[in-house]
Motif scaffolding. Structure first.
Motif, PDB file in Angstrom:
ATOM      1  N   GLU A   1      -2.063   2.005   7.157  1.00 64.25           N
ATOM      2  CA  GLU A   1      -3.253   1.899   6.308  1.00 64.25           C
ATOM      3  C   GLU A   1      -3.685   0.461   6.051  1.00 64.25           C
ATOM      4  OE1 GLU A   1       0.304   2.700   3.499  1.00 64.25           O
ATOM      5  OE2 GLU A   1      -0.450   3.390   5.443  1.00 64.25           O
ATOM      6  N   ILE A   2      -2.874  -0.533   6.426  1.00 54.95           N
ATOM      7  CA  ILE A   2      -3.267  -1.928   6.194  1.00 54.95           C
ATOM      8  C   ILE A   2      -3.760  -2.551   7.493  1.00 54.95           C
ATOM      9  CG2 ILE A   2      -1.647  -2.159   4.283  1.00 54.95           C
ATOM     10  CD1 ILE A   2       0.182  -3.750   6.095  1.00 54.95           C
ATOM     11  N   HIS A   3      -4.510  -3.643   7.361  1.00 56.57           N
ATOM     12  CA  HIS A   3      -5.131  -4.294   8.516  1.00 56.57           C
ATOM     13  C   HIS A   3      -4.074  -4.907   9.438  1.00 56.57           C
ATOM     14  CE1 HIS A   3      -7.666  -7.200  10.757  1.00 56.57           C
ATOM     15  NE2 HIS A   3      -8.630  -6.307  10.535  1.00 56.57           N
ATOM     16  N   GLU A   4      -4.429  -5.027  10.698  1.00 54.29           N
ATOM     17  CA  GLU A   4      -3.509  -5.564  11.695  1.00 54.29           C
ATOM     18  C   GLU A   4      -3.048  -6.980  11.346  1.00 54.29           C
ATOM     19  OE1 GLU A   4      -1.138  -6.164  14.980  1.00 54.29           O
ATOM     20  OE2 GLU A   4      -1.986  -4.289  14.213  1.00 54.29           O
ATOM     21  N   ASP A   5      -3.961  -7.792  10.817  1.00 55.57           N
ATOM     22  CA  ASP A   5      -3.590  -9.162  10.441  1.00 55.57           C
ATOM     23  C   ASP A   5      -2.546  -9.164   9.323  1.00 55.57           C
ATOM     24  OD1 ASP A   5      -5.342 -10.132  12.288  1.00 55.57           O
ATOM     25  OD2 ASP A   5      -6.963 -10.534  10.866  1.00 55.57           O
ATOM     26  N   GLN A   6      -2.676  -8.215   8.372  1.00 53.51           N
ATOM     27  CA  GLN A   6      -1.700  -8.121   7.286  1.00 53.51           C
ATOM     28  C   GLN A   6      -0.345  -7.665   7.812  1.00 53.51           C
ATOM     29  OE1 GLN A   6      -4.276  -5.486   4.871  1.00 53.51           O
ATOM     30  NE2 GLN A   6      -4.092  -6.991   3.231  1.00 53.51           N
ATOM     31  N   ARG A   7      -0.364  -6.768   8.789  1.00 51.06           N
ATOM     32  CA  ARG A   7       0.905  -6.300   9.374  1.00 51.06           C
ATOM     33  C   ARG A   7       1.610  -7.443  10.105  1.00 51.06           C
ATOM     34  NH1 ARG A   7      -2.081  -1.440  10.589  1.00 51.06           N
ATOM     35  NH2 ARG A   7      -2.293  -1.997  12.783  1.00 51.06           N
ATOM     36  N   LEU A   8       0.828  -8.250  10.822  1.00 48.10           N
ATOM     37  CA  LEU A   8       1.410  -9.381  11.550  1.00 48.10           C
ATOM     38  C   LEU A   8       1.951 -10.425  10.569  1.00 48.10           C
ATOM     39  CD1 LEU A   8       1.922 -10.405  14.418  1.00 48.10           C
ATOM     40  CD2 LEU A   8      -0.252 -11.651  14.287  1.00 48.10           C
ATOM     41  N   GLU A   9       1.247 -10.610   9.441  1.00 55.19           N
ATOM     42  CA  GLU A   9       1.715 -11.535   8.416  1.00 55.19           C
ATOM     43  C   GLU A   9       3.037 -11.062   7.824  1.00 55.19           C
ATOM     44  OE1 GLU A   9       1.222 -15.083   6.135  1.00 55.19           O
ATOM     45  OE2 GLU A   9       0.200 -14.325   7.921  1.00 55.19           O
ATOM     46  N   ALA A  10       3.167  -9.739   7.641  1.00 50.68           N
ATOM     47  CA  ALA A  10       4.416  -9.168   7.126  1.00 50.68           C
ATOM     48  C   ALA A  10       5.562  -9.406   8.106  1.00 50.68           C
ATOM     49  CB  ALA A  10       4.239  -7.683   6.854  1.00 50.68           C
TER      50      ALA A  10
ATOM     51  N   GLU B   1      -3.616   1.664  -2.191  1.00 54.54           N
ATOM     52  CA  GLU B   1      -3.647   0.209  -2.343  1.00 54.54           C
ATOM     53  C   GLU B   1      -2.617  -0.262  -3.366  1.00 54.54           C
ATOM     54  OE1 GLU B   1      -6.787  -3.423  -3.371  1.00 54.54           O
ATOM     55  OE2 GLU B   1      -7.478  -1.346  -3.304  1.00 54.54           O
ATOM     56  N   LEU B   2      -2.465   0.483  -4.465  1.00 55.72           N
ATOM     57  CA  LEU B   2      -1.475   0.105  -5.475  1.00 55.72           C
ATOM     58  C   LEU B   2      -0.058   0.221  -4.924  1.00 55.72           C
ATOM     59  CD1 LEU B   2      -2.859   1.603  -8.820  1.00 55.72           C
ATOM     60  CD2 LEU B   2      -2.673  -0.804  -8.167  1.00 55.72           C
ATOM     61  N   LYS B   3       0.181   1.257  -4.123  1.00 55.31           N
ATOM     62  CA  LYS B   3       1.505   1.405  -3.498  1.00 55.31           C
ATOM     63  C   LYS B   3       1.793   0.222  -2.575  1.00 55.31           C
ATOM     64  CE  LYS B   3       1.973   6.462  -3.552  1.00 55.31           C
ATOM     65  NZ  LYS B   3       3.340   6.528  -4.105  1.00 55.31           N
ATOM     66  N   TYR B   4       0.760  -0.195  -1.844  1.00 61.61           N
ATOM     67  CA  TYR B   4       0.916  -1.345  -0.950  1.00 61.61           C
ATOM     68  C   TYR B   4       1.198  -2.615  -1.746  1.00 61.61           C
ATOM     69  CZ  TYR B   4      -0.528  -5.264   1.981  1.00 61.61           C
ATOM     70  OH  TYR B   4      -0.576  -6.466   2.636  1.00 61.61           O
ATOM     71  N   LEU B   5       0.441  -2.829  -2.844  1.00 59.50           N
ATOM     72  CA  LEU B   5       0.645  -4.008  -3.679  1.00 59.50           C
ATOM     73  C   LEU B   5       2.046  -4.027  -4.283  1.00 59.50           C
ATOM     74  CD1 LEU B   5      -2.772  -4.307  -5.569  1.00 59.50           C
ATOM     75  CD2 LEU B   5      -1.868  -5.847  -3.815  1.00 59.50           C
TER      76      LEU B   5
ATOM     77  N   ARG C   1      13.819  -6.762   5.304  1.00 59.70           N
ATOM     78  CA  ARG C   1      13.662  -5.323   5.578  1.00 59.70           C
ATOM     79  C   ARG C   1      12.389  -4.787   4.937  1.00 59.70           C
ATOM     80  NH1 ARG C   1      19.339  -5.119   3.927  1.00 59.70           N
ATOM     81  NH2 ARG C   1      20.688  -5.203   5.774  1.00 59.70           N
ATOM     82  N   ARG C   2      12.105  -5.223   3.712  1.00 64.86           N
ATOM     83  CA  ARG C   2      10.888  -4.773   3.015  1.00 64.86           C
ATOM     84  C   ARG C   2       9.633  -5.229   3.747  1.00 64.86           C
ATOM     85  NH1 ARG C   2      10.866  -0.782  -0.917  1.00 64.86           N
ATOM     86  NH2 ARG C   2      12.959  -0.696  -1.767  1.00 64.86           N
ATOM     87  N   TYR C   3       9.627  -6.486   4.164  1.00 64.43           N
ATOM     88  CA  TYR C   3       8.469  -6.996   4.907  1.00 64.43           C
ATOM     89  C   TYR C   3       8.286  -6.231   6.220  1.00 64.43           C
ATOM     90  CZ  TYR C   3       7.759 -11.130   1.915  1.00 64.43           C
ATOM     91  OH  TYR C   3       7.476 -11.969   0.869  1.00 64.43           O
ATOM     92  N   LEU C   4       9.387  -5.917   6.877  1.00 64.82           N
ATOM     93  CA  LEU C   4       9.284  -5.186   8.144  1.00 64.82           C
ATOM     94  C   LEU C   4       8.742  -3.773   7.916  1.00 64.82           C
ATOM     95  CD1 LEU C   4       9.788  -5.507  11.160  1.00 64.82           C
ATOM     96  CD2 LEU C   4      12.065  -4.537  10.831  1.00 64.82           C
ATOM     97  N   GLU C   5       9.178  -3.131   6.823  1.00 61.58           N
ATOM     98  CA  GLU C   5       8.631  -1.807   6.480  1.00 61.58           C
ATOM     99  C   GLU C   5       7.128  -1.894   6.253  1.00 61.58           C
ATOM    100  OE1 GLU C   5      10.731  -0.348   3.086  1.00 61.58           O
ATOM    101  OE2 GLU C   5      12.674  -0.305   4.111  1.00 61.58           O
ATOM    102  N   LEU C   6       6.679  -2.957   5.587  1.00 61.44           N
ATOM    103  CA  LEU C   6       5.250  -3.148   5.346  1.00 61.44           C
ATOM    104  C   LEU C   6       4.485  -3.274   6.655  1.00 61.44           C
ATOM    105  CD1 LEU C   6       5.108  -5.685   2.371  1.00 61.44           C
ATOM    106  CD2 LEU C   6       4.091  -3.419   2.423  1.00 61.44           C
ATOM    107  N   SER C   7       5.102  -3.921   7.638  1.00 61.03           N
ATOM    108  CA  SER C   7       4.407  -4.168   8.910  1.00 61.03           C
ATOM    109  C   SER C   7       4.164  -2.892   9.705  1.00 61.03           C
ATOM    110  CB  SER C   7       5.218  -5.145   9.765  1.00 61.03           C
ATOM    111  OG  SER C   7       6.372  -4.519  10.313  1.00 61.03           O
ATOM    112  N   TYR C   8       4.812  -1.789   9.310  1.00 60.18           N
ATOM    113  CA  TYR C   8       4.622  -0.516  10.011  1.00 60.18           C
ATOM    114  C   TYR C   8       3.586   0.386   9.335  1.00 60.18           C
ATOM    115  CZ  TYR C   8       8.930  -1.682  12.539  1.00 60.18           C
ATOM    116  OH  TYR C   8       9.871  -2.302  13.324  1.00 60.18           O
ATOM    117  N   LYS C   9       3.064  -0.044   8.182  1.00 66.14           N
ATOM    118  CA  LYS C   9       2.121   0.802   7.439  1.00 66.14           C
ATOM    119  C   LYS C   9       0.775   0.828   8.155  1.00 66.14           C
ATOM    120  CE  LYS C   9       4.174   0.376   2.846  1.00 66.14           C
ATOM    121  NZ  LYS C   9       4.456   1.801   2.682  1.00 66.14           N
TER     122      LYS C   9
END
Length: 408
Positions: A215-224, A181-185, A205-213
């Protein structure tokens, strides 16, 4: 209850029987916390002042302050806020002896201020915790959590400079944590800082990398993904942004976004009219709608640069008066924008100021391929000429061998 008299007894008791003094102090704290209103705060003030006395044993003072800190969440918000300010103020001169307790009270006070949306004050309270220079060795997770918390508070206060400073501190230790969670934050904070600093392509690019993680919820990936699209649209026009547009356009998740029509037009290099931007502009944050030096907003500038690139795919040349009409701006502004894009290598062409015209170079894929082949052939001929000059006999022998193979 005479708190002052009991504290006097404890002060005498600590000289000979520390354990009994500690027990009596904790019992007194429980009794005082059971009180209410101004009486409780005044009695807590007396306890804190007694605990800060030089004659009081540190082991007793730390236990008492820790007990007070543990009760903070159960107290009314304003009372706990006043109590935190009281304790922090009294600890100023001796914070080095009570670093853990000071951190406890500062953390609670920052949480209260955050809930009240006093972002900057909360950040200043947290940043006073001596996480690097103090005697207490805080854990990596504790420091990383606080750095990111401070960075988020400064971002909410629209102070991207201070936020970046704390994200940079976090970057030095984020590889040492195993907390997912800290790495994600950290990744979120870093992307938000890049976004706030108007380094939109890096943020995308950073937001797109986040969207592939995973371990995070689908809604968070779509927001990224949504943030990645917004930052890409706002980025300066040019080959790097074109590549990013291609990546996002081929991502099926983008088709579910309200911003997809703008993304599609940019990727396909179609002209975008100003009236088409209202819906997309409503999804942007305040810093993304800020005005630039020439008076236009970041979004308007990005769209104008895109439209210039789109025009370069349609026209061989165009007068600045006509280009300005297309961009919904004036001739001078259009000329300056074209000149900057050409000088920065984001577009190929040249300007004829006598004719008030910009000439675009042909940059179609086939032309680029032809130029590449031509360059390779030129370099190859140059190398062969150098070989012939250095080793003429060997070169003649090889040429003769090649002719023989061709004729046979």
């Amino acid at each position: 209850m005479d708190v002052a008299a009991q504290l006097s007894i404890i002060s005498e008791l600590v000289k000979t029987r520390i354990k009994d003094a500690e027990t009596e102090s904790l019992r007194l704290v429980e009794a005082v916390l059971a009180q209410t209103g101004e009486i409780r705060l005044n009695n807590i003030r007396l306890i804190v002042e007694c605990m800060m006395a030089e004659a009081m044993a540190l082991v007793v003072s730390r236990r008492v302050l820790g007990a007070l800190g543990d009760k903070l969440p159960a107290m009314p918000v304003e009372e706990s806020k006043d109590m935190c300010r009281l304790v922090i103020d009294r600890l100023q001169g001796r914070q080095i002896s009570f670093e853990e307790q000071a951190a406890q009270f500062r953390t609670h006070l920052a949480d209260v201020l955050t809930a009240q949306e006093q972002w900057r004050e909360a950040a200043l309270v947290l940043s006073a915790i001596p996480m690097e220079s103090g005697q207490k060795q805080f854990s990596v997770d504790f420091k990383l959590k606080k750095y990111l918390h401070i960075a988020r508070l400064y971002l909410e206060d629209d102070d991207s400079v201070q936020a970046e400073a704390y994200v940079n501190r976090a970057s030095l230790i984020q590889n040492e944590t195993k907390d997912v969670e800290l790495k994600y934050l950290y990744s979120v904070c870093y992307a938000r800082v890049l976004d706030s600093r108007r380094r939109f392509l890096e943020a995308a690019r950073r937001y797109l990398e986040l969207s592939y993680k995973p371990e995070i919820h689908e809604d968070q990936r779509l927001e990224a993904v949504k943030h990645s699209v917004a930052c890409t649209v706002l980025a300066s026009a040019g080959p790097p942004r074109t590549r990013m547009l291609g990546v996002l356009y081929k991502d099926e998740r983008c088709q579910r976004l309200a911003s997809f029509p703008i993304l599609e037009k940019m990727y396909l290099q179609r002209i975008i009219r100003s009236e088409e931007l209202s819906e997309f502009a409503a999804t942007l944050k305040s810093h993304q709608l800020a005005a630039t030096a020439d008076g236009s907003t970041i979004l308007e500038r990005a769209v104008m640069e895109h439209n210039i690139l789109s025009a370069s795919q349609i026209y061989w040349n165009i007068k600045f008066s006509e280009l300005a009409s297309l961009l919904n701006t004036n001739d001078h502004k259009a000329e300056n924008m074209v000149g900057r894009m050409i000088s920065e290598g984001r577009m190929s062409g040249h300007i004829d100021q006598l004719k008030n015209t910009v000439y675009f170079d042909d940059q179609s894929p086939l032309t680029k391929m032809d130029d590449g082949i031509r360059q390779v052939c030129t370099e190859t001929n140059s190398i062969c000429s150098q070989i012939q000059a250095l080793h003429p006999e060997w070169a003649e022998r090889k040429v003769a061998e090649i002719r023989t193979r061709i004729e046979s």
